[in-house]
Motif scaffolding. Structure first.
Motif, mmCIF file in Angstrom:
data_model
loop_
_atom_site.group_PDB
_atom_site.id
_atom_site.type_symbol
_atom_site.label_atom_id
_atom_site.label_comp_id
_atom_site.label_asym_id
_atom_site.label_seq_id
_atom_site.Cartn_x
_atom_site.Cartn_y
_atom_site.Cartn_z
ATOM 1 N N ALA A 1 4.738 17.125 -8.215
ATOM 2 C CA ALA A 1 6.062 16.601 -8.537
ATOM 3 C C ALA A 1 5.989 15.340 -9.388
ATOM 4 O O ALA A 1 7.023 14.730 -9.688
ATOM 5 N N GLY A 2 4.790 14.943 -9.775
ATOM 6 C CA GLY A 2 4.613 13.763 -10.617
ATOM 7 C C GLY A 2 4.696 12.452 -9.878
ATOM 8 O O GLY A 2 4.916 11.405 -10.495
ATOM 9 N N GLU A 3 4.493 12.475 -8.556
ATOM 10 C CA GLU A 3 4.583 11.261 -7.759
ATOM 11 C C GLU A 3 3.222 10.600 -7.589
ATOM 12 O O GLU A 3 2.175 11.255 -7.716
ATOM 13 N N ASN A 4 3.244 9.321 -7.290
ATOM 14 C CA ASN A 4 2.026 8.564 -7.022
ATOM 15 C C ASN A 4 1.431 9.028 -5.692
ATOM 16 O O ASN A 4 2.117 9.037 -4.667
ATOM 17 N N ALA B 1 -0.974 17.126 -2.548
ATOM 18 C CA ALA B 1 -0.937 18.127 -3.620
ATOM 19 C C ALA B 1 0.489 18.390 -4.073
ATOM 20 O O ALA B 1 0.758 18.502 -5.290
ATOM 21 N N VAL B 2 1.416 18.474 -3.122
ATOM 22 C CA VAL B 2 2.824 18.693 -3.474
ATOM 23 C C VAL B 2 3.378 17.493 -4.229
ATOM 24 O O VAL B 2 4.094 17.638 -5.222
ATOM 25 N N LEU C 1 0.813 -1.214 0.000
ATOM 26 C CA LEU C 1 0.000 0.000 0.000
ATOM 27 C C LEU C 1 0.852 1.273 0.000
ATOM 28 O O LEU C 1 0.307 2.376 0.008
ATOM 29 N N VAL C 2 2.158 1.114 -0.011
ATOM 30 C CA VAL C 2 3.065 2.264 -0.043
ATOM 31 C C VAL C 2 3.605 2.419 -1.457
ATOM 32 O O VAL C 2 4.435 1.627 -1.909
ATOM 33 N N ALA C 3 3.103 3.432 -2.128
ATOM 34 C CA ALA C 3 3.499 3.675 -3.519
ATOM 35 C C ALA C 3 4.185 5.031 -3.626
ATOM 36 O O ALA C 3 3.656 6.035 -3.150
#
Length: 499
Positions: free
Chosen positions: A461-464, A456-457, A307-309
């Motif tokens: 930054a294009g993160e999951n 939101a940050v 569950l950690v992406a």
């Protein structure tokens, strides 16, 4: 820059016989003669000896391996934290800041000069590792400023090596006692010097008997003032939990002024309460972030790996560190501010000349019980409102207001406990249970706000952002659980809470 060291030592009276042989005590394989060191220390304090009264010592010392400025804080019997700074002509700012809550605008002046011829022995084990340093100090004390005389004595000092087992000192003491050596009657060289050169032996005044309602309220308020002053250096040093404890003392003091308005004139105390609210808010800048970081870290650690992406742990750690550094710098500015120091002066003045009302002179039972009961009635109305409104922002606000008033009621009960006994202690316990539940709910509300910001940050930054959503859902569930538990807990409290 200043650094810190935990000092664990014991002092003993000495006669001409010197140090007994300590070979074989607690693994001591050898006692090494390290020669005689000449030490010259000047101790600084305010003219009225405020630091000495609080068992603090501030000195400038030359000679030995640790020449420089030393500030010592008592931790427990024979245990002190020593803050060190390099040698200079004046008190270093980093040292002066740590005593500012006591010194304030007064001047630190040379008080006593101590010159010691220290005959040093190292107690080492079979491998040559240091267990402790034992010394025989021939001390000459001189009172400075023309206010006293001089004194001489000899004492034995045994200081535990860094990271040593304090139980080793018990074994050494047993050997010393068998040799006729007895513990020193003074807790420090400075205390003995002050006593023997015309000063006073530092000691705290005995608390005055609490007879009237005013006595009880002022005793509780005075205790909170003392906590603020005592914790100031711990907050500056970033000691764990110090900010939280100082914030609680601030809230307790403010609650006391607001709950016992029949005892203290609110025309005088309301401005003080407003300043205490300001200080609590400033302290909260660091504390709220600390609680949030701990909560989020624990929640993230509890998630199954699948569950950690994305780089969630790294982003959370970076966020916490950045906020923590900024908060600590902010707190240092607050504690150095004129506004804060004026608040401490104002509390001192209020306690010295309290604005007592007529009820202050009455017996405490009815006066204190009435004030606590009034606070409890306010809590009752707010809790009922929180239970009745539908889930959502309106309930969140109602729960938060109930929590704040429950804290106030708890503190009023604490202040009344010495006079009211069991009923006040029961009310304190009940309000603690309530604030714990409501506090978990409020923490969930604030954690969800933070998760939205972090998400939101991360998205930008294009993160999951999947994991932030998972954590958000779990926080919603925790809040819902607290809301579901509230009616049962309040019913239980309602059947027992009374004063």
């Amino acid at each position: 820059m200043a650094d810190a060291k935990r000092e664990i030592e014991r002092k003993y009276e000495s006669d001409d016989s010197g140090l007994p042989d300590l070979t074989g005590v607690g693994g001591v394989a050898a006692v090494l003669d390290k020669g005689v060191v000449e030490l010259d220390a000047t101790y600084y304090d305010t003219a009225d000896e405020r630091l000495a009264a609080a068992a603090l010592t501030l000195r400038r010392r030359t000679g030995g391996s640790d020449a420089g400025w030393h500030l010592k804080f008592p931790v427990g019997p024979g245990v002190r934290d020593e803050i060190r700074a390099p040698l200079s002509d004046t008190v270093p700012e980093e040292i002066a800041a740590l005593v500012r809550s006591r010194v304030r605008d007064d001047e630190l002046v040379p008080l006593v000069r101590l010159r010691s011829a220290r005959d040093v022995r190292h107690l080492v084990d079979a491998e040559g590792a240091l267990l402790a340093e034992a010394s025989v100090d021939a001390v000459t004390a001189e009172r400075l400023g023309g206010r006293g005389g001089a004194a001489q004595w000899t004492e034995i000092e045994v200081e535990l090596a860094d990271d040593g087992d304090p139980a080793f000192l018990d074994l050494v003491e047993k050997r010393l006692r068998r040799a006729g050596v007895r513990p020193s009657k003074s807790p420090s060289k400075l205390a003995r010097a002050l006593e023997q050169t015309g000063g006073r032996r530092p000691r705290k005044d005995k608390p005055a008997p609490q007879v009237t309602a005013g006595d009880h309220v002022l005793a509780y308020l005075r205790a909170q003032r003392d906590v603020l002053v005592d914790l100031d250096p711990a907050v500056r040093r970033d000691i764990p939990d110090s900010v939280h404890r100082m914030r609680v003392a601030t809230r307790r003091a403010r609650s006391t002024l607001r709950s016992f308005r029949s005892v203290l004139d609110r025309a005088v105390t309301d401005p003080v309460a407003a300043e205490l609210k300001w200080l609590a808010g400033e302290l909260g800048v660091g504390r709220d972030q600390e609680v949030m970081a701990e909560r989020l870290t624990a929640a993230l650690d509890a998630l199954p790996p699948h569950l950690v992406a994305g780089p969630v742990p790294e982003r959370l750690a970076s966020w916490a560190q950045a906020r923590r550094g900024g908060a600590q710098s902010h707190l240092a500015g607050v504690l150095d501010s004129r506004r804060y120091l004026t608040l401490l002066d104002t509390l001192d003045a209020l306690l010295a000349d309290p604005p007592l009302r007529k009820a202050a002179g009455k017996k405490p039972g009815k006066v204190l019980a009435k004030a606590a009961a009034k606070d409890l009635a306010t809590v009752s109305a707010l809790v009922e409102q929180a239970i009745d409104v539908p889930p959502g922002e309106e309930r969140d606000v109602a729960v938060h207001e109930a929590r704040k008033k429950a804290k106030r009621t708890r503190y009023a009960a604490e202040a009344a406990a010495p006079a009211l006994g069991g009923p006040a202690r029961s009310l304190t316990k009940a309000m603690k249970s309530l604030t714990t539940l409501l506090g978990d709910h409020q923490d969930s509300v604030m954690t969800r706000l933070t998760l939205r910001e972090l998400s939101a940050v991360a998205h930008a930054a294009g993160e999951n952002t999947f994991t932030y959503g998972v954590l958000y859902g779990r926080e919603e569930a925790r809040a819902a659980q607290a809301e579901a538990e509230l009616p049962r807990l309040w019913k239980e409290i309602g059947s027992t809470a009374a004063v």
